[in-house]
Design a protein around this motif. Sequence first.
Motif, PDB file in Angstrom:
ATOM      1  N   ARG A 248       0.938  -1.279  -0.024  1.00 26.36           N
ATOM      2  CA  ARG A 248      -0.082   0.055  -0.044  1.00 26.36           C
ATOM      3  C   ARG A 248       0.896   1.230   0.044  1.00 26.36           C
ATOM      4  O   ARG A 248       0.366   2.313  -0.607  1.00 26.36           O
ATOM      5  CB  ARG A 248      -0.716  -0.013   1.224  1.00 26.36           C
ATOM      6  N   TYR A 249       1.930   1.191   0.751  1.00 26.62           N
ATOM      7  CA  TYR A 249       2.825   2.539   0.544  1.00 26.62           C
ATOM      8  C   TYR A 249       4.269   2.081   0.361  1.00 26.62           C
ATOM      9  O   TYR A 249       5.188   1.743   1.151  1.00 26.62           O
ATOM     10  CB  TYR A 249       3.018   2.926   2.255  1.00 26.62           C
ATOM     11  N   PRO A 250       4.354   1.850  -1.040  1.00 28.99           N
ATOM     12  CA  PRO A 250       5.591   1.514  -1.945  1.00 28.99           C
ATOM     13  C   PRO A 250       6.683   2.265  -1.281  1.00 28.99           C
ATOM     14  O   PRO A 250       6.358   3.834  -1.505  1.00 28.99           O
ATOM     15  CB  PRO A 250       5.365   1.117  -3.200  1.00 28.99           C
ATOM     16  N   GLY A 251       7.896   1.815  -0.943  1.00 24.27           N
ATOM     17  CA  GLY A 251       9.139   2.668  -0.868  1.00 24.27           C
ATOM     18  C   GLY A 251       8.964   3.395   0.726  1.00 24.27           C
ATOM     19  O   GLY A 251      10.260   4.016   0.970  1.00 24.27           O
ATOM     20  N   VAL A 252       7.775   3.210   1.272  1.00 24.25           N
ATOM     21  CA  VAL A 252       7.931   3.973   2.705  1.00 24.25           C
ATOM     22  C   VAL A 252       8.913   3.053   3.669  1.00 24.25           C
ATOM     23  O   VAL A 252       8.444   1.811   3.814  1.00 24.25           O
ATOM     24  CB  VAL A 252       6.615   4.231   3.243  1.00 24.25           C
ATOM     25  N   PRO A 253       9.851   3.544   4.359  1.00 25.62           N
ATOM     26  CA  PRO A 253      10.643   2.329   5.356  1.00 25.62           C
ATOM     27  C   PRO A 253       9.572   2.215   6.385  1.00 25.62           C
ATOM     28  O   PRO A 253       8.717   2.947   6.824  1.00 25.62           O
ATOM     29  CB  PRO A 253      11.706   3.259   5.797  1.00 25.62           C
ATOM     30  N   VAL A 254       9.974   0.959   6.825  1.00 25.07           N
ATOM     31  CA  VAL A 254       8.821   0.521   7.886  1.00 25.07           C
ATOM     32  C   VAL A 254       9.917   0.309   9.255  1.00 25.07           C
ATOM     33  O   VAL A 254      10.913  -0.477   9.346  1.00 25.07           O
ATOM     34  CB  VAL A 254       8.495  -1.057   7.578  1.00 25.07           C
ATOM     35  N   VAL A 255       9.596   0.989  10.288  1.00 25.70           N
ATOM     36  CA  VAL A 255      10.162   0.926  11.679  1.00 25.70           C
ATOM     37  C   VAL A 255       9.235   0.168  12.535  1.00 25.70           C
ATOM     38  O   VAL A 255       7.920   0.420  12.604  1.00 25.70           O
ATOM     39  CB  VAL A 255      10.458   2.501  12.108  1.00 25.70           C
ATOM     40  N   THR A 256       9.779  -0.905  13.010  1.00 26.80           N
ATOM     41  CA  THR A 256       8.892  -1.837  13.747  1.00 26.80           C
ATOM     42  C   THR A 256       9.217  -1.707  15.468  1.00 26.80           C
ATOM     43  O   THR A 256      10.660  -1.936  15.600  1.00 26.80           O
ATOM     44  CB  THR A 256       8.844  -3.431  13.148  1.00 26.80           C
ATOM     45  N   TYR A 257       8.430  -1.660  16.194  1.00 26.49           N
ATOM     46  CA  TYR A 257       8.748  -1.605  17.416  1.00 26.49           C
ATOM     47  C   TYR A 257       9.108  -3.087  17.944  1.00 26.49           C
ATOM     48  O   TYR A 257       8.621  -4.055  17.254  1.00 26.49           O
ATOM     49  CB  TYR A 257       7.331  -1.496  18.389  1.00 26.49           C
ATOM     50  N   VAL A 258      10.263  -3.277  18.889  1.00 26.31           N
ATOM     51  CA  VAL A 258      10.655  -4.549  19.138  1.00 26.31           C
ATOM     52  C   VAL A 258       9.631  -5.519  19.716  1.00 26.31           C
ATOM     53  O   VAL A 258       9.865  -6.546  19.704  1.00 26.31           O
ATOM     54  CB  VAL A 258      11.935  -4.179  19.954  1.00 26.31           C
ATOM     55  N   ASN A 259       8.595  -4.830  20.272  1.00 28.20           N
ATOM     56  CA  ASN A 259       7.578  -5.618  20.848  1.00 28.20           C
ATOM     57  C   ASN A 259       6.678  -6.336  19.466  1.00 28.20           C
ATOM     58  O   ASN A 259       5.397  -6.310  19.398  1.00 28.20           O
ATOM     59  CB  ASN A 259       6.531  -5.059  21.496  1.00 28.20           C
ATOM     60  N   THR A 260       7.234  -7.243  18.799  1.00 31.31           N
ATOM     61  CA  THR A 260       6.724  -7.958  17.802  1.00 31.31           C
ATOM     62  C   THR A 260       7.318  -9.169  17.472  1.00 31.31           C
ATOM     63  O   THR A 260       8.439  -9.377  18.058  1.00 31.31           O
ATOM     64  CB  THR A 260       6.975  -7.211  16.240  1.00 31.31           C
ATOM     65  N   SER A 261       6.585 -10.290  16.711  1.00 29.98           N
ATOM     66  CA  SER A 261       7.248 -11.318  16.398  1.00 29.98           C
ATOM     67  C   SER A 261       8.500 -11.269  15.304  1.00 29.98           C
ATOM     68  O   SER A 261       8.658 -10.256  14.673  1.00 29.98           O
ATOM     69  CB  SER A 261       6.223 -12.419  15.920  1.00 29.98           C
ATOM     70  N   ALA A 262       9.124 -12.344  15.188  1.00 29.14           N
ATOM     71  CA  ALA A 262      10.511 -12.478  14.562  1.00 29.14           C
ATOM     72  C   ALA A 262       9.992 -12.111  12.880  1.00 29.14           C
ATOM     73  O   ALA A 262      10.480 -11.648  12.310  1.00 29.14           O
ATOM     74  CB  ALA A 262      11.251 -13.613  14.535  1.00 29.14           C
ATOM     75  N   ASP A 263       8.593 -12.795  12.749  1.00 30.31           N
ATOM     76  CA  ASP A 263       7.976 -12.873  11.491  1.00 30.31           C
ATOM     77  C   ASP A 263       7.821 -11.319  11.041  1.00 30.31           C
ATOM     78  O   ASP A 263       7.896 -11.136   9.601  1.00 30.31           O
ATOM     79  CB  ASP A 263       6.719 -13.508  11.756  1.00 30.31           C
ATOM     80  N   VAL A 264       7.334 -10.605  11.839  1.00 29.16           N
ATOM     81  CA  VAL A 264       7.106  -9.025  11.711  1.00 29.16           C
ATOM     82  C   VAL A 264       8.539  -8.433  11.387  1.00 29.16           C
ATOM     83  O   VAL A 264       8.424  -7.526  10.527  1.00 29.16           O
ATOM     84  CB  VAL A 264       6.348  -8.567  12.780  1.00 29.16           C
ATOM     85  N   LYS A 265       9.116  -8.693  12.333  1.00 27.87           N
ATOM     86  CA  LYS A 265      10.656  -8.101  12.219  1.00 27.87           C
ATOM     87  C   LYS A 265      11.313  -8.205  11.015  1.00 27.87           C
ATOM     88  O   LYS A 265      11.977  -7.515  10.274  1.00 27.87           O
ATOM     89  CB  LYS A 265      11.576  -8.338  13.528  1.00 27.87           C
ATOM     90  N   ALA A 266      11.093  -9.596  10.136  1.00 23.61           N
ATOM     91  CA  ALA A 266      11.912 -10.012   9.110  1.00 23.61           C
ATOM     92  C   ALA A 266      11.214  -9.169   7.997  1.00 23.61           C
ATOM     93  O   ALA A 266      11.909  -8.881   6.942  1.00 23.61           O
ATOM     94  CB  ALA A 266      11.327 -11.293   8.776  1.00 23.61           C
ATOM     95  N   GLU A 267      10.247  -8.387   8.115  1.00 23.73           N
ATOM     96  CA  GLU A 267       9.558  -7.523   7.147  1.00 23.73           C
ATOM     97  C   GLU A 267       9.873  -5.791   7.227  1.00 23.73           C
ATOM     98  O   GLU A 267       9.481  -5.262   6.432  1.00 23.73           O
ATOM     99  CB  GLU A 267       8.027  -7.798   6.879  1.00 23.73           C
ATOM    100  N   THR A 268      11.001  -5.783   8.030  1.00 24.08           N
ATOM    101  CA  THR A 268      10.956  -4.381   8.597  1.00 24.08           C
ATOM    102  C   THR A 268      12.392  -4.123   8.274  1.00 24.08           C
ATOM    103  O   THR A 268      13.326  -4.815   8.208  1.00 24.08           O
ATOM    104  CB  THR A 268      11.029  -4.709  10.263  1.00 24.08           C
ATOM    105  N   ASP A 269      12.582  -2.512   7.849  1.00 22.03           N
ATOM    106  CA  ASP A 269      13.866  -2.249   7.536  1.00 22.03           C
ATOM    107  C   ASP A 269      14.621  -1.812   9.051  1.00 22.03           C
ATOM    108  O   ASP A 269      15.933  -2.499   8.997  1.00 22.03           O
ATOM    109  CB  ASP A 269      13.463  -0.787   7.264  1.00 22.03           C
ATOM    110  N   ILE A 270      14.007  -1.405  10.177  1.00 24.58           N
ATOM    111  CA  ILE A 270      15.036  -1.313  11.306  1.00 24.58           C
ATOM    112  C   ILE A 270      13.985  -1.399  12.368  1.00 24.58           C
ATOM    113  O   ILE A 270      12.722  -1.060  12.446  1.00 24.58           O
ATOM    114  CB  ILE A 270      15.588   0.071  11.201  1.00 24.58           C
ATOM    115  N   CYS A 271      14.390  -1.815  13.606  1.00 24.44           N
ATOM    116  CA  CYS A 271      13.533  -1.984  14.756  1.00 24.44           C
ATOM    117  C   CYS A 271      13.632  -1.017  15.718  1.00 24.44           C
ATOM    118  O   CYS A 271      14.590   0.007  15.287  1.00 24.44           O
ATOM    119  CB  CYS A 271      13.801  -3.250  15.702  1.00 24.44           C
ATOM    120  N   CYS A 272      12.843  -0.573  16.421  1.00 25.94           N
ATOM    121  CA  CYS A 272      13.139   0.408  17.602  1.00 25.94           C
ATOM    122  C   CYS A 272      12.447   0.233  18.772  1.00 25.94           C
ATOM    123  O   CYS A 272      11.788  -1.040  19.020  1.00 25.94           O
ATOM    124  CB  CYS A 272      12.364   1.872  17.156  1.00 25.94           C
TER     125      CYS A 272
END
Length: 358
Positions: free
Chosen positions: A160-184
């Motif tokens: 839906r938002y191509p090219g927009v970097p994804v920051v994922t809160y560390v409170n997520t599963s590895a599956d979600v982190k794997a789709e992420t640019d960087i955690c926080c």
Amino acid sequence: MTIAQNQAALGASALPTAAERFGILERPDLTFTPEIARETADLYERVKAFIPAFEWPVYAPYVHAINRLKKERGAVILAHNYQTPDIFHCVADIVGDSLQLARDATTVDAEIIVQCGVHFMAETSKLLNPDKTVLIPDAKAGCSLSESITGADVRLLKERYPGVPVVTYVNTSADVKAETDICCTSSNVLAVVESLDSDTVLCIPDEYLAMNVAKQTKKKILTWKGHCEVHERFTAAELLAYKEADPTIEIIGHPECHPDVIAVCDFAGSTSGMINYVKDKRPARVLLVTECSMASNIQAEIKGVDFIKPCNLCPHMKRITLPKILDSLLYMTQEVLVDPAIAGRARLAVERMVNLKQ
Ligand code: 13P
Ligand code: SF4
């Protein structure tokens, strides 16, 4: 799939289990003897405000056995600031907020890490230490934020938002982190958002953390509707009532709270940020707008500060208990495993965060 089902599926491989690799040990006698009383007396001093003397004979044999077994196994216990005082003060080797625990997990020498916290924290330790054995005393210790989003959801967001970097809160599963640019984490979210070369950033899954960071940056922040079930319960009206009753009270909050709540706080920060604020400023009366074991943990260390504790407990953090920690060390359960198909990408997202200069 629940965390437990996922772990069971990963554990069903032909690889030897942690119990097979390290062996299981015999259950110790948990009688409160004069020797145990003597050897745990200094630890009891640290928690006596929270554990009545008549209850210590129940706690002490566990504390004693866990501390002995840790040495025998060559294990280290990492505990989050929300763990109960018996764990935090009597058996933990390293305590801290999510970022500190992730950082410290990269520097421990021990071959076995026992993570006293929730599952995503243990998974983060495993990602950073693929060759170590990471145990969690109760694999059902989840998190409402982590459960609010899946890897498939993130893939749809990226479409839906191509090219927009994804920051994922560390409170997520590895599956979600794997789709992420960087955690926080809550302590570095602003620095992480600012580090990205984009005017728009997806900051997921905590809607309130994202709304709070949006107030501090010029970037456009897109988010998700995840909430922490502990912090979402606080309201600004409730906190203002405390202030009205005593205008000298300092109110300090966690950024997982709604922005209206943060607006009435004197300070907001990660759990360790809040602890450091109390240690540095020594307010006469302070109200911690967060999980309530944390106030007990610092109360044991800081004298002369009156803590007001609206007691919201995290049911997931509270799954971790001394008897379960003992079982972990005896039977080498419950081992945390990460699917090799996603581990590499998830690790990169966590490592980018850990290595970010602040
Ligand atoms: P921090 O310790 O990183 O502030 O996180 C709080 C929290 O809710 C962890 O589950
Ligand atoms: Fe998750 Fe909230 Fe519990 Fe932290 S306190 S583990 S964010 S539910």
